[in-house]
Design a protein around this motif. Structure first.
Motif, PDB file in Angstrom:
ATOM      1  N   PRO A   4       0.791  -1.236   0.074  1.00  0.00           N
ATOM      2  CA  PRO A   4       0.025   0.241  -0.078  1.00  0.00           C
ATOM      3  C   PRO A   4       0.890   1.322   0.026  1.00  0.00           C
ATOM      4  N   ASP A   5       1.994   1.259   0.796  1.00  0.00           N
ATOM      5  CA  ASP A   5       2.932   2.714   0.673  1.00  0.00           C
ATOM      6  C   ASP A   5       3.277   2.905  -0.542  1.00  0.00           C
ATOM      7  N   ALA A   6       3.748   1.741  -1.163  1.00  0.00           N
ATOM      8  CA  ALA A   6       4.524   1.748  -2.436  1.00  0.00           C
ATOM      9  C   ALA A   6       3.334   2.377  -3.606  1.00  0.00           C
ATOM     10  N   ALA A   7       2.354   1.565  -3.490  1.00  0.00           N
ATOM     11  CA  ALA A   7       1.229   2.012  -4.355  1.00  0.00           C
ATOM     12  C   ALA A   7       0.657   3.457  -4.445  1.00  0.00           C
ATOM     13  N   SER A   8       0.585   3.821  -3.007  1.00  0.00           N
ATOM     14  CA  SER A   8       0.221   5.397  -2.926  1.00  0.00           C
ATOM     15  C   SER A   8       1.120   6.304  -3.550  1.00  0.00           C
ATOM     16  N   SER A   9       2.510   5.921  -3.742  1.00  0.00           N
ATOM     17  CA  SER A   9       3.296   6.925  -4.505  1.00  0.00           C
ATOM     18  C   SER A   9       3.316   6.887  -6.177  1.00  0.00           C
ATOM     19  N   TYR A  10       2.557   5.911  -6.632  1.00  0.00           N
ATOM     20  CA  TYR A  10       2.437   5.786  -8.147  1.00  0.00           C
ATOM     21  C   TYR A  10       1.103   5.636  -8.660  1.00  0.00           C
ATOM     22  N   ILE A  11       0.120   5.475  -7.810  1.00  0.00           N
ATOM     23  CA  ILE A  11      -1.401   5.335  -8.302  1.00  0.00           C
ATOM     24  C   ILE A  11      -1.839   6.719  -8.451  1.00  0.00           C
ATOM     25  N   PRO A  12      -1.384   7.888  -8.032  1.00  0.00           N
ATOM     26  CA  PRO A  12      -1.720   9.212  -8.409  1.00  0.00           C
ATOM     27  C   PRO A  12      -1.484   9.652  -9.759  1.00  0.00           C
ATOM     28  N   GLY A  13      -0.074   9.379 -10.054  1.00  0.00           N
ATOM     29  CA  GLY A  13       0.322   9.311 -11.556  1.00  0.00           C
ATOM     30  C   GLY A  13      -0.333   8.700 -12.443  1.00  0.00           C
ATOM     31  N   MET A  14      -0.573   7.306 -12.151  1.00  0.00           N
ATOM     32  CA  MET A  14      -1.217   6.431 -13.214  1.00  0.00           C
ATOM     33  C   MET A  14      -2.575   7.180 -13.314  1.00  0.00           C
ATOM     34  N   VAL A  15      -3.394   7.580 -12.346  1.00  0.00           N
ATOM     35  CA  VAL A  15      -4.804   8.428 -12.397  1.00  0.00           C
ATOM     36  C   VAL A  15      -4.582   9.571 -13.400  1.00  0.00           C
ATOM     37  N   ASP A  16      -3.493  10.358 -12.918  1.00  0.00           N
ATOM     38  CA  ASP A  16      -3.309  11.571 -14.024  1.00  0.00           C
ATOM     39  C   ASP A  16      -2.974  11.026 -15.373  1.00  0.00           C
ATOM     40  N   ALA A  17      -2.528   9.948 -15.757  1.00  0.00           N
ATOM     41  CA  ALA A  17      -2.017   9.647 -17.016  1.00  0.00           C
ATOM     42  C   ALA A  17      -3.494   9.089 -17.622  1.00  0.00           C
ATOM     43  N   ALA A  18      -4.228   8.562 -16.806  1.00  0.00           N
ATOM     44  CA  ALA A  18      -5.657   8.044 -17.349  1.00  0.00           C
ATOM     45  C   ALA A  18      -6.613   9.341 -17.707  1.00  0.00           C
ATOM     46  N   GLU A  19      -6.318  10.359 -16.973  1.00  0.00           N
ATOM     47  CA  GLU A  19      -7.020  11.642 -17.233  1.00  0.00           C
ATOM     48  C   GLU A  19      -6.687  12.325 -18.456  1.00  0.00           C
ATOM     49  N   PHE A  20      -5.422  12.249 -18.886  1.00  0.00           N
ATOM     50  CA  PHE A  20      -4.791  12.687 -20.125  1.00  0.00           C
ATOM     51  C   PHE A  20      -5.051  11.682 -21.246  1.00  0.00           C
ATOM     52  N   ALA A  21      -5.369  10.476 -20.998  1.00  0.00           N
ATOM     53  CA  ALA A  21      -5.935   9.609 -21.937  1.00  0.00           C
ATOM     54  C   ALA A  21      -7.300   9.973 -22.448  1.00  0.00           C
ATOM     55  N   SER A  22      -7.962  10.277 -21.556  1.00  0.00           N
ATOM     56  CA  SER A  22      -9.297  10.343 -21.672  1.00  0.00           C
ATOM     57  C   SER A  22      -9.562  11.686 -22.369  1.00  0.00           C
ATOM     58  N   LYS A  23      -8.581  12.661 -22.223  1.00  0.00           N
ATOM     59  CA  LYS A  23      -8.514  14.165 -22.768  1.00  0.00           C
ATOM     60  C   LYS A  23      -8.143  14.056 -24.352  1.00  0.00           C
ATOM     61  N   GLY A  24      -7.295  13.037 -24.294  1.00  0.00           N
ATOM     62  CA  GLY A  24      -6.666  12.912 -25.912  1.00  0.00           C
ATOM     63  C   GLY A  24      -7.555  11.899 -26.818  1.00  0.00           C
ATOM     64  N   ALA A  25      -8.267  11.485 -26.298  1.00  0.00           N
ATOM     65  CA  ALA A  25      -9.204  10.174 -27.074  1.00  0.00           C
ATOM     66  C   ALA A  25      -9.899  10.854 -28.466  1.00  0.00           C
ATOM     67  N   PRO A  26     -10.333  11.987 -28.209  1.00  0.00           N
ATOM     68  CA  PRO A  26     -11.238  12.749 -29.176  1.00  0.00           C
ATOM     69  C   PRO A  26     -10.346  13.362 -30.264  1.00  0.00           C
ATOM     70  N   ALA A  27      -9.111  13.666 -30.141  1.00  0.00           N
ATOM     71  CA  ALA A  27      -8.472  14.296 -30.823  1.00  0.00           C
ATOM     72  C   ALA A  27      -7.508  13.213 -31.488  1.00  0.00           C
ATOM     73  N   SER A  28      -7.534  11.866 -31.224  1.00  0.00           N
ATOM     74  CA  SER A  28      -6.686  10.636 -31.757  1.00  0.00           C
ATOM     75  C   SER A  28      -7.236  10.010 -32.749  1.00  0.00           C
ATOM     76  N   SER A  29      -6.826  10.340 -34.149  1.00  0.00           N
ATOM     77  CA  SER A  29      -7.387   9.519 -35.144  1.00  0.00           C
ATOM     78  C   SER A  29      -6.933   8.130 -35.439  1.00  0.00           C
ATOM     79  N   LYS A  30      -5.751   7.929 -35.150  1.00  0.00           N
ATOM     80  CA  LYS A  30      -5.048   6.780 -35.136  1.00  0.00           C
ATOM     81  C   LYS A  30      -4.984   5.851 -33.856  1.00  0.00           C
ATOM     82  N   LYS A  31      -5.895   5.265 -33.558  1.00  0.00           N
ATOM     83  CA  LYS A  31      -6.158   4.490 -32.386  1.00  0.00           C
ATOM     84  C   LYS A  31      -5.161   3.542 -32.032  1.00  0.00           C
ATOM     85  N   ASN A  32      -4.399   3.000 -33.059  1.00  0.00           N
ATOM     86  CA  ASN A  32      -3.189   2.204 -32.453  1.00  0.00           C
ATOM     87  C   ASN A  32      -1.871   2.910 -31.827  1.00  0.00           C
ATOM     88  N   ALA A  33      -1.709   4.468 -32.376  1.00  0.00           N
ATOM     89  CA  ALA A  33      -0.868   5.183 -31.832  1.00  0.00           C
ATOM     90  C   ALA A  33      -1.350   5.781 -30.611  1.00  0.00           C
TER      91      ALA A  33
END
Length: 131
Positions: A4-33
């Protein structure tokens, strides 16, 4: 990494990455990239403690992160093509370095070099950088 201690250090970054991924989806025409960039963001956040924001094309990207992402993706795509190609496996077993093998090695070398620089820069002080 699973405590749990280790996870608390990287989970916020992964959540942020998921947020950026959600924002970037509509602008991404090449789904594999797009999925490659999403995975790259998650990987960098987890292993390097750095959110690269590559999944959202509307954010600015450093030249280093673009090169890091592109070389990593090309290295692993080339590796997978080699592993599924009987002729490439045959050449490898004979010790012959094909052009496909050399392409993989070149991209992996670039990716590894950037990863080492980032690791040194991000962890030299003993603290995790802010995402």
């Amino acid at each position: 990494m699973l405590s749990p201690d280790a996870a608390s250090s990287y989970i916020p970054g992964m959540v942020d990455a998921a947020e950026f991924a959600s924002k970037g989806a509509p602008a991404s025409s090449k789904k594999n990239a797009y999925t490659n960039r999403c995975a790259f963001d998650m990987f960098c956040s987890f292993f390097l403690g750095e959110l690269t924001r590559m999944a959202d094309p509307n954010t600015g990207h450093s030249r280093e992160n673009v090169e890091f992402c592109n070389s990593s993706v090309r290295a692993f795509e080339t590796l997978m093509r080699q592993l599924t190609n009987p002729f490439q496996l045959f050449l490898f077993r004979l010790g012959i370095q094909s052009s496909m093998y050399n392409e993989m090695v070149e991209n992996l070398s670039i990716s590894t070099s950037i990863s080492r620089k980032k690791s040194t820069r991000n962890f030299a002080s003993g603290t995790k950088p802010a995402n």
